[in-house]
Structures are given as structure tokens and as C-alpha cells.
Motif scaffolding. Structure first.
Motif, PDB file in Angstrom:
ATOM      1  N   ASP A   1      62.881  28.947  85.279  1.00  0.00           N
ATOM      2  CA  ASP A   1      61.851  29.996  85.330  1.00  0.00           C
ATOM      3  C   ASP A   1      61.951  30.985  84.175  1.00  0.00           C
ATOM      4  O   ASP A   1      61.249  31.990  84.155  1.00  0.00           O
ATOM      5  N   GLY A   2      62.818  30.720  83.203  1.00  0.00           N
ATOM      6  CA  GLY A   2      62.919  31.572  82.024  1.00  0.00           C
ATOM      7  C   GLY A   2      63.921  32.702  82.135  1.00  0.00           C
ATOM      8  O   GLY A   2      64.035  33.536  81.245  1.00  0.00           O
TER       9      GLY A   2
ATOM     10  N   ARG B   1      62.833  38.153  81.847  1.00  0.00           N
ATOM     11  CA  ARG B   1      62.791  36.698  81.749  1.00  0.00           C
ATOM     12  C   ARG B   1      61.735  36.333  80.724  1.00  0.00           C
ATOM     13  O   ARG B   1      60.853  37.122  80.405  1.00  0.00           O
ATOM     14  N   ARG B   2      61.839  35.126  80.223  1.00  0.00           N
ATOM     15  CA  ARG B   2      60.909  34.667  79.192  1.00  0.00           C
ATOM     16  C   ARG B   2      59.904  33.715  79.835  1.00  0.00           C
ATOM     17  O   ARG B   2      60.275  32.771  80.530  1.00  0.00           O
ATOM     18  N   THR B   3      58.609  33.968  79.597  1.00  0.00           N
ATOM     19  CA  THR B   3      57.576  33.105  80.146  1.00  0.00           C
ATOM     20  C   THR B   3      57.515  31.807  79.353  1.00  0.00           C
ATOM     21  O   THR B   3      58.147  31.678  78.293  1.00  0.00           O
TER      22      THR B   3
ATOM     23  N   ARG C   1      61.884  41.513  85.027  1.00  0.00           N
ATOM     24  CA  ARG C   1      62.143  40.832  86.296  1.00  0.00           C
ATOM     25  C   ARG C   1      62.020  41.834  87.420  1.00  0.00           C
ATOM     26  O   ARG C   1      62.472  42.964  87.321  1.00  0.00           O
TER      27      ARG C   1
ATOM     28  N   LYS D   1      56.795  35.002  75.976  1.00  0.00           N
ATOM     29  CA  LYS D   1      56.669  36.447  76.172  1.00  0.00           C
ATOM     30  C   LYS D   1      57.746  36.924  77.146  1.00  0.00           C
ATOM     31  O   LYS D   1      58.053  36.265  78.134  1.00  0.00           O
TER      32      LYS D   1
ATOM     33  N   ARG E   1      55.224  30.836  77.531  1.00  0.00           N
ATOM     34  CA  ARG E   1      54.617  31.109  76.224  1.00  0.00           C
ATOM     35  C   ARG E   1      55.534  31.922  75.317  1.00  0.00           C
ATOM     36  O   ARG E   1      55.157  32.294  74.214  1.00  0.00           O
TER      37      ARG E   1
END
Length: 123
Positions: A10-11, A39-41, A49, A45, A43
Motif C-alpha cells: 500500500d506504499g 505513504r506513497r501512492t 497516513r 505522491k 502515482r
């Protein structure tokens, strides 16, 4: 400063270190505190959290907690009964033994104490 991060599906940064590790990615100019809170999406970004929601207790955990509470209540009742019997019923018992009171007087004293401290019920 370059940190190496191993991301979860989930990043979320699952591992952060200053040396590369199999599957980790280099991340430039970000602090550990930032990585721990974001967290990192998909895409790329970074998003904050949200607070971690506490897990609902399992039925087994609820049963264990209820049993522990019941056992604690039993112990507390036992101590209260023991103390009250020693103060109220034991003197009647010894009077009965010396012939100064009847057995019924002693049993009534015991019954009064036990009536004041009923056994707890299991929930």
C-alpha cells in the motif's frame, strides 16, 4: 541525505535504512519522521497516513477478558466474605462452642454475611 526504503504493497515504508537492501529504493531529502508519517501512492505522491484504527477484539480475547474480570470479582468477594466472617460470624461460632449461643445464631451470622456478598455472575 539518501535513505533506502522498502515499501509495502500500500506504499507504506516497511523498512528504512541508510544502506541498500534487496528490493529497497533510494529516497532523497526525506527524513525518517516524514517517512514514518506518510505513504506513497501508486502515482508517487506522498500522502499523510491516518491514525491507526485499533483492531476489534476477537471473540476469544473478549471471552478471556470476561473470564479474568469474573475471576477478579470472585477473588474480591472471597476476601470480603473472609474478612466479614472473621469479624461477625467467628465470634458467634466460638460462643456456640462455649455453650453461650446456639448453632442457629452462628449459622444466621454466616447467612447474613453471605447475603451481603453474593457471588458474581458470569456474563
Amino acid at each position: 541525505m539518501t535513505l533506502h526504503v522498502l515499501f509495502t504493497e500500500d506504499g507504506t515504508p516497511g523498512w528504512i535504512g541508510d544502506t541498500p537492501r534487496a528490493g529497497s529504493e533510494p529516497v532523497e531529502d526525506l527524513m525518517i519522521e516524514f517517512l514514518a508519517a506518510h505513504r506513497r501512492t501508486a502515482r508517487g505522491k506522498w500522502v499523510a497516513r491516518g491514525p491507526v484504527k485499533p483492531e476489534a477484539p476477537t471473540p476469544e480475547a473478549e471471552a478471556e477478558a470476561a473470564e479474568a474480570e469474573y475471576q477478579a470479582a470472585l477473588q474480591q468477594r472471597s476476601e470480603a466474605v473472609r474478612e466479614a466472617l472473621s469479624i461477625e460470624a467467628d465470634p458467634q461460632f466460638f460462643r456456640w462452642q462455649r455453650g453461650e449461643a446456639s448453632r442457629e445464631d452462628w449459622l444466621e451470622a454466616v447467612a447474613r454475611v453471605k447475603a451481603r456478598f453474593p457471588k458474581p455472575e458470569r456474563l
